[in-house]
Design an enzyme around this catalytic site. Structure first.
Site: not given
Length: 813
Positions: A538, A569, A749
């Protein structure tokens, strides 16, 4: 335009960022602070209107906090640099509200990561693995809890109610020791006071804190978290006493769990807690704030019976039924903080309608007891329209970001006090009329196509078992096939290429060449690692929702409409203002290119309709399900074009399906029905041999597992590692799942790199409850936010662990 005026222009525009990412107020800011203080102290009590803001975005208008945090985490700046950016942001927010005439201005809503983590720090409830030995909690311990470190994993992260914000889940047990280990609340109150702003300190309420926690690892799942009330109340008393001593006259407890369907013993906990706190709260005005839904009748009765409480805050946007409860009975002499300005969306308020509601409430509670407020914290909306000079002017006139919502709150408070700004209300009415009549909002063909969906449930003709057999014959995958979720690291160089292409600084040919090289690099890396099902990484995508929205009709985009998702984020939700359709193919070019580079299966990567809906700012002039069906039809066209282009595996991410679940049980079945139906619409027309994957992010899935099964995907990849394999418990309890499933084997994460043994152990736990032939091996989520130095060893360990287990399973046979 008069309606778009903002309180932030004189303030936030005069900041400059130095090389160490420190926001420095220029000399004029100090003059502004003095002027604001003089204006505020010279106002008569009557001229400061009864207005309140539940909370405000922390990141800054240009994500200043994000960049400061990441600079600190990377060792490029100091703790002092981070604190400087933070204090300057807080000062700008407080002064902005003061200048707008807001009476009840919140403090302690700013956070370096998450407000629940701040509450954990305040209570000293640090899990033992972080090695904290007491004293004031410093950044090292705080960020280790949030992000993990080289030796220990982070705490679990999950969705904050039905929002796209994530909180860090406290881990508690009977042996947890509580002690006041953070004085942030009183420090920030004093900080604001020194700037001439008297604020309302905000604390997560003790009952909601416990109800939103989980039993720590090794503690019985049946452990009553509310049994810890007697241990945490003394810490709350200590904090309240400090705030009183510092001069606070109001204190706000956020108790959002009051909107949930709570059993009687949980409601009794509120009565007990605030009775226990009553003596400490003596001399203070106490506000209990609720948000995100209606307060059920029994909870409303419990709440409004609390003697120690001065005022009650309600979400009257998503909680319209609460209005009926207030009209039926409201305690005499108490304040009503009426949340009429939507803190969850970016549409300009219908001021005339809100004023009418407020006037009705004024007749019930009394003129001097009604406070105009936001429905919830403005944390969930974008910061300021002033930073959107390129946004379409007509669409811009329909919007209100956080800064504009502060102005709306004050305008309503002024109007209630007999000082209505007629020009402001007139501009608001004109903007609403423009939106209602604009031809760009409605597309008759789309409306008809969506209406025609109602006659079918759009299921694939063959059952999942037969489809998996057909797909395996075509794909010939090993047992425990390995894959990733979609994105690979987005490097600075990659972001620069996209940015320059958008700014027309590089040609289309140069852009395509650069992206093709990146895809080739990602494909080669996956082949070297021996991953079975590949992704293209992506590199052309900025955001999994924005990328698609930019290619669909009915969407608008901002330059700086950032909203915090977790930690540093941020996401930039698209604005769905009109009917949605797909003018042309969106991903086929890149997916086909990637598949041509390898003989291994290449997943086509799409974002699902429910995810696009839940991660956008959605139009509020038609039901959400109608908009979702429109998006589903657009994605269906893309799925079928990918299949025609020879893509045999298509992933349709529904990362946000669970977070859209209504908080009240009575509303959940209808939502799940149309959300699951929307997903099925996207892929109901593909052949049996085309494998449909979906992916879901951090949430509590166990209560909707049957709806997940009903989605009828061939393979689902799902978060699992950070929630301590909570997902697996549903299979231990006997739920039969016949489709492919890949519970995440490691947490992306966190920067921590899991060992081969750790991943193998996770896979073994999965094999104890899932059939070998349906289990996939994959990370928790996309790798976009990670660095290649973390990704390569982690994926290598993942693949080696899968191979190790394959060998062991073959030997066992």
């Amino acid at each position: 335009m008069h309606y778009l005026r903002s309180t932030t222009t004189p303030r936030l525009a005069i900041y400059s960022i130095n090389k160490r990412l420190s926001l420095r107020p220029l000399p004029s800011l100090h003059l502004f602070f003095i002027a604001t203080t003089l204006r505020r102290t010279s106002q008569s009590p009557q001229s400061i209107m009864a207005s309140h803001i539940v909370g405000y975005p922390r990141m800054g208008p240009k994500r200043e906090l994000k960049f400061a945090l990441e600079s600190f985490w990377d060792g490029k700046s100091s703790a002092d640099d981070l604190q400087k950016v933070s204090s300057d942001l807080r000062a700008s927010i407080w002064k902005q509200m003061a200048d707008a005439g807001i009476k009840y201005i919140p403090s302690n809503t700013f956070s370096h990561y998450d407000q629940m983590l701040d509450a954990t720090a305040m209570l000293g409830a640090v899990p033992p693995r972080y090695g904290w030995t007491g004293g004031e909690i410093e950044f090292g311990t705080y960020f280790s809890m949030a992000r993990g470190n080289a030796s220990v994993p982070a705490m679990e992260m999950t969705k904050w109610f039905d929002t796209n914000y994530h909180y860090i889940v406290p881990e508690l047990g009977p042996d947890t020791k509580f002690t006041c280990a953070s004085h942030k609340a009183v420090n920030e109150y004093k900080e604001a006071k020194a700037l001439g702003v008297d604020t309302v300190p905000v604390l997560i309420g003790p009952v909601s804190y416990l109800l939103l926690s989980k039993p720590a690892k090794g503690v019985e799942k049946t452990f009553s978290l509310l049994s810890l009330l007697d241990k945490i109340i003394p810490v709350y008393k200590e904090v309240v006493t400090e705030l009183k001593a510092a001069g606070a006259s109001w204190i706000q407890f956020d108790e959002p769990t009051l909107v949930l369907d709570l059993e009687s013993h949980k409601l009794e906990a509120f009565t007990k807690t605030y009775s226990e706190l009553e003596s400490s709260l003596s001399g203070l005005n106490v506000l209990i704030e609720t948000y995100f839904a209606d307060v059920p009748a029994d909870a409303y009765k419990t709440l409004t019976s609390l003697k120690a409480v001065t005022g009650f805050g309600f979400d009257l946007v998503r909680g319209t039924k609460t209005l009926d409860l207030i009209k039926g009975e409201f305690p005499s002499g108490k304040y009503l903080f009426a949340g009429v300005i939507d803190g969850r969306n970016i549409w300009a308020d219908n001021l005339a309608e809100s004023l009418s509601t407020l006037q009705t409430l004024e007749g019930i509670v009394g003129k001097d007891k009604l406070v105009v407020s936001t429905s919830c914290s403005l944390l969930h909306t974008a910061v300021d329209l002033v930073n959107e000079p390129k946004l379409d002017k007509e669409i811009k006139s329909w919007l209100a970001f956080a800064a504009q919502k502060v102005v709306e709150v004050n305008a309503l408070a002024q109007a209630l006090a007999g000082q209505k700004d007629e020009a402001f209300f007139s501009d608001n009415a004109a903007a609403l009329a423009s939106r209602k009549s604009s031809p760009r909002v409605t597309n008759d063909a789309v409306q008809k196509a969506a209406a025609a969906l109602k006659g079918s449930d759009h299921r694939r003709a063959t059952n999942v078992g037969a489809r998996l057999d057909a797909q395996q014959k075509k794909l010939n995958l090993p047992i425990l096939p390995t894959t990733t979720i979609g994105s690979f690291p987005q490097t600075m160089e990659l972001r620069k290429v996209r940015r320059e292409y958008k700014a027309k600084k590089v040609s289309e040919d140069e852009y395509v060449k650069a992206i093709k090289e990146e895809i080739s690099k990602v494909v080669k890396l996956q082949e070297e690692l021996d991953i079975d099902v590949l992704v293209h990484g992506e590199p052309e995508r900025n955001d999994m929702v924005e990328y698609f929205g930019e290619q669909l009709s009915g969407f608008a985009f901002t330059a700086n409409g950032w909203v915090q998702s977790y930690g540093s984020r941020c996401v930039k939700p698209p604005i769905i203002y009109g009917d949605v359709s797909r003018p042309k193919a969106m991903t086929v070019f890149w997916s086909s290119m990637a598949q041509s580079m390898t003989k291994r299966p290449m997943k086509g990567m799409l974002t699902g309709p429910v995810c696009i809906l839940n991660w956008s700012f959605v139009r509020n002039d038609q039901p959400r399900f109608e908009t979702c069906y429109q998006i589903a039809l657009a994605i269906k066209d893309e799925v079928e074009d990918l299949e025609k282009a020879g893509i045999n595996i298509i992933q349709i991410d529904e990362a946000a399906l669970r977070e859209g679940l209504p908080l009240r049980k009575s509303e959940q079945a209808f939502y799940l029905e149309w959300a699951v139906h929307s997903f099925r619409i996207t892929n109901c027309g593909v052949q049996d041999t085309t494998q449909i994957h979906t992916h879901m992010c951090y949430s509590n899935f166990n209560d909707i597992i049957h709806s997940i099964i009903d989605m009828d995907a061939d393979v689902i990849t799902i978060e699992n590692s950070r929630s301590d394999e909570k997902l697996l418990s549903v299979f231990r309890e006997g739920v039969k799942y016949g489709a492919g499933i890949g519970p995440g084997v490691y947490d992306i994460h966190s920067p921590r790199i899991p060992s081969l043994e750790e991943i193998a152990d996770r896979i073994n736990k999965m094999l104890a409850v899932l059939e070998t032939n349906i289990l996939w091996v994959n990370p928790d989520c996309g790798l976009k936010t990670r660095k290649y130095a973390e990704v390569k060893p982690a994926l290598s360990h993942m693949v080696e662990a899968a191979k190790l287990l394959r060998t062991q399973l073959a030997s066992a046979k």
